[in-house]
Design a protein around this motif. Structure first.
Motif, short mmCIF file in Angstrom:
data_model
loop_
_atom_site.label_atom_id
_atom_site.label_comp_id
_atom_site.label_asym_id
_atom_site.label_seq_id
_atom_site.Cartn_x
_atom_site.Cartn_y
_atom_site.Cartn_z
N LEU A 141 0.83 -1.22 0.00
CA LEU A 141 0.00 0.00 0.00
C LEU A 141 0.86 1.26 0.00
CD1 LEU A 141 -2.82 -1.09 2.48
CD2 LEU A 141 -3.09 -0.65 0.04
N ARG A 142 1.97 1.19 0.72
CA ARG A 142 2.88 2.35 0.78
C ARG A 142 3.47 2.65 -0.60
NH1 ARG A 142 8.22 2.80 2.62
NH2 ARG A 142 8.32 0.56 2.88
N TYR A 143 3.95 1.58 -1.27
CA TYR A 143 4.51 1.77 -2.62
C TYR A 143 3.43 2.22 -3.60
CZ TYR A 143 9.05 -0.19 -1.43
OH TYR A 143 10.30 -0.38 -0.89
N ALA A 144 2.25 1.57 -3.49
CA ALA A 144 1.15 1.88 -4.41
C ALA A 144 0.75 3.35 -4.29
CB ALA A 144 -0.03 0.96 -4.14
N TYR A 145 0.71 3.84 -3.06
CA TYR A 145 0.34 5.23 -2.82
C TYR A 145 1.31 6.17 -3.55
CZ TYR A 145 -0.20 9.62 -0.30
OH TYR A 145 -0.36 10.93 0.02
N SER A 146 2.61 5.90 -3.41
CA SER A 146 3.61 6.75 -4.07
C SER A 146 3.50 6.68 -5.59
CB SER A 146 5.02 6.34 -3.67
OG SER A 146 5.11 6.17 -2.31
N ILE A 147 3.41 5.45 -6.10
CA ILE A 147 3.35 5.28 -7.56
C ILE A 147 2.09 5.94 -8.12
CG2 ILE A 147 3.14 3.54 -9.42
CD1 ILE A 147 4.76 1.64 -7.55
N PHE A 148 0.97 5.73 -7.44
CA PHE A 148 -0.30 6.30 -7.93
C PHE A 148 -0.26 7.83 -7.92
CE2 PHE A 148 -4.82 7.51 -7.41
CZ PHE A 148 -5.29 6.95 -8.57
N ALA A 149 0.31 8.39 -6.86
CA ALA A 149 0.40 9.85 -6.77
C ALA A 149 1.25 10.41 -7.93
CB ALA A 149 1.01 10.25 -5.43
N ILE A 150 2.38 9.76 -8.21
CA ILE A 150 3.26 10.21 -9.30
C ILE A 150 2.53 10.12 -10.64
CG2 ILE A 150 5.38 9.65 -10.58
CD1 ILE A 150 6.53 8.75 -7.79
N ILE A 151 1.85 8.98 -10.88
CA ILE A 151 1.15 8.80 -12.16
C ILE A 151 0.02 9.83 -12.31
CG2 ILE A 151 -0.38 7.18 -13.42
CD1 ILE A 151 1.59 4.99 -12.51
N CYS A 152 -0.71 10.08 -11.23
CA CYS A 152 -1.79 11.08 -11.29
C CYS A 152 -1.23 12.46 -11.64
CB CYS A 152 -2.51 11.15 -9.95
SG CYS A 152 -3.77 9.91 -9.82
N ILE A 153 -0.12 12.82 -11.01
CA ILE A 153 0.49 14.13 -11.28
C ILE A 153 0.91 14.22 -12.75
CG2 ILE A 153 2.53 15.56 -10.79
CD1 ILE A 153 2.19 14.62 -7.84
N ILE A 154 1.52 13.17 -13.27
CA ILE A 154 1.96 13.16 -14.68
C ILE A 154 0.74 13.34 -15.60
CG2 ILE A 154 2.94 11.70 -16.51
CD1 ILE A 154 4.79 10.50 -14.31
N ILE A 155 -0.34 12.60 -15.31
CA ILE A 155 -1.54 12.69 -16.17
C ILE A 155 -2.16 14.09 -16.10
CG2 ILE A 155 -3.93 11.84 -16.41
CD1 ILE A 155 -2.82 9.04 -15.74
N ILE A 156 -2.26 14.63 -14.89
CA ILE A 156 -2.85 15.96 -14.72
C ILE A 156 -2.03 17.01 -15.49
CG2 ILE A 156 -3.30 17.81 -13.03
CD1 ILE A 156 -4.11 15.47 -11.09
N TYR A 157 -0.69 16.91 -15.38
CA TYR A 157 0.17 17.85 -16.12
C TYR A 157 0.04 17.66 -17.62
CZ TYR A 157 2.58 20.09 -12.25
OH TYR A 157 2.86 20.86 -11.15
#
Lengths: 87, 140
Positions: free
Chosen positions: B87-103
């Motif tokens: 869950l800890r890794y997933a949280y980090s990866i998901f946050a990074i991917i969301c930021i990339i998509i939003i940008y």
């Protein structure tokens, strides 16, 4: 914090008692995959689980777990016997 | 030997699941942005079928889905550790991917994030920790 490797005799003791991983897992209250991880020494159990295992095998915890590589149990018992004889 | 084979199979099904999700979303945007015939979207049905089959094979049969989504009371101490790490890794990866998509969408300026991408991200958020557990867990 990286914890050090803890060696154990779980696999030998389980086989000696003719238990399957599933049966041992049921007795100590974990998933059978966790027994596999314990036997391969890929997971260090908590103190509570270590005591459960020692109670299950009816042996002192220090005979099952050690921070140093373990010798065969027969050898260790002989050493203990000799030590008590010496005392 | 059997274990290694099972692990390899798990990894293949997990990869297929992620790839079908990405392909499905990409195909939708290609058709939408290039004004291609909507009949191409029928391929989406095939992709969704692959997604469902690979989901079943990678996460349901192996019980990894149950492991990650069950109450912590029903897990043993090692499983709890594995799930928390995932869950800890997933949280980090998901946050990074969301930021990339939003940008990426902010730079592209031509469209808002729609329901397909939002749904895809929602699904991705759920399968990411399960995927991490499935990728690392040994079967016995």
């Amino acid at each position: 914090m990286k914890s050090r490797k803890i060696y154990n005799r779980i696999a030998v003791l389980r086989q000696e008692r003719g238990l399957t991983r599933k049966e041992l897992a049921e007795r100590i209250g974990v998933n059978f995959q966790t027994v596999g991880y314990l036997e391969r020494e890929e997971y260090n159990p908590s103190l509570d689980l270590a005591f459960k295992i020692s109670e299950c095998f009816n042996m002192p915890v220090e005979l099952i777990f050690s921070p140093k590589p373990l010798k065969p149990l027969s050898e260790e018992i002989m050493e203990l016997k000799n030590k008590f004889k010496g005392d | 030997m059997e274990n290694q084979k099972l692990r390899k199979q798990n990894k293949i099904w997990i990869s297929i699941n992620y790839l079908s999700l990405i392909t499905g979303i990409l195909l939708f945007y290609i058709v939408k942005n290039h004004h291609m015939p909507l009949t191409i979207l029928w391929f989406e049905v095939g992709i969704i079928a692959v997604l469902l089959v690979s989901f079943y094979k990678a996460f349901i049969i192996t019980k990894f889905w149950k492991m990650v989504h069950t109450s912590s009371k029903d897990l043993d101490e090692r499983e709890m550790q594995v799930v928390l790490n995932a869950l800890r890794y997933a949280y980090s990866i998901f946050a990074i991917i969301c930021i990339i998509i939003i940008y990426a969408f902010a730079i592209a300026e031509n469209q808002p994030i729609d329901v397909v991408l939002a749904g895809g991200l929602l699904y991705f958020a759920h399968i990411l920790p399960v995927g991490i557990v499935g990728w690392n867990e040994k079967n016995n």
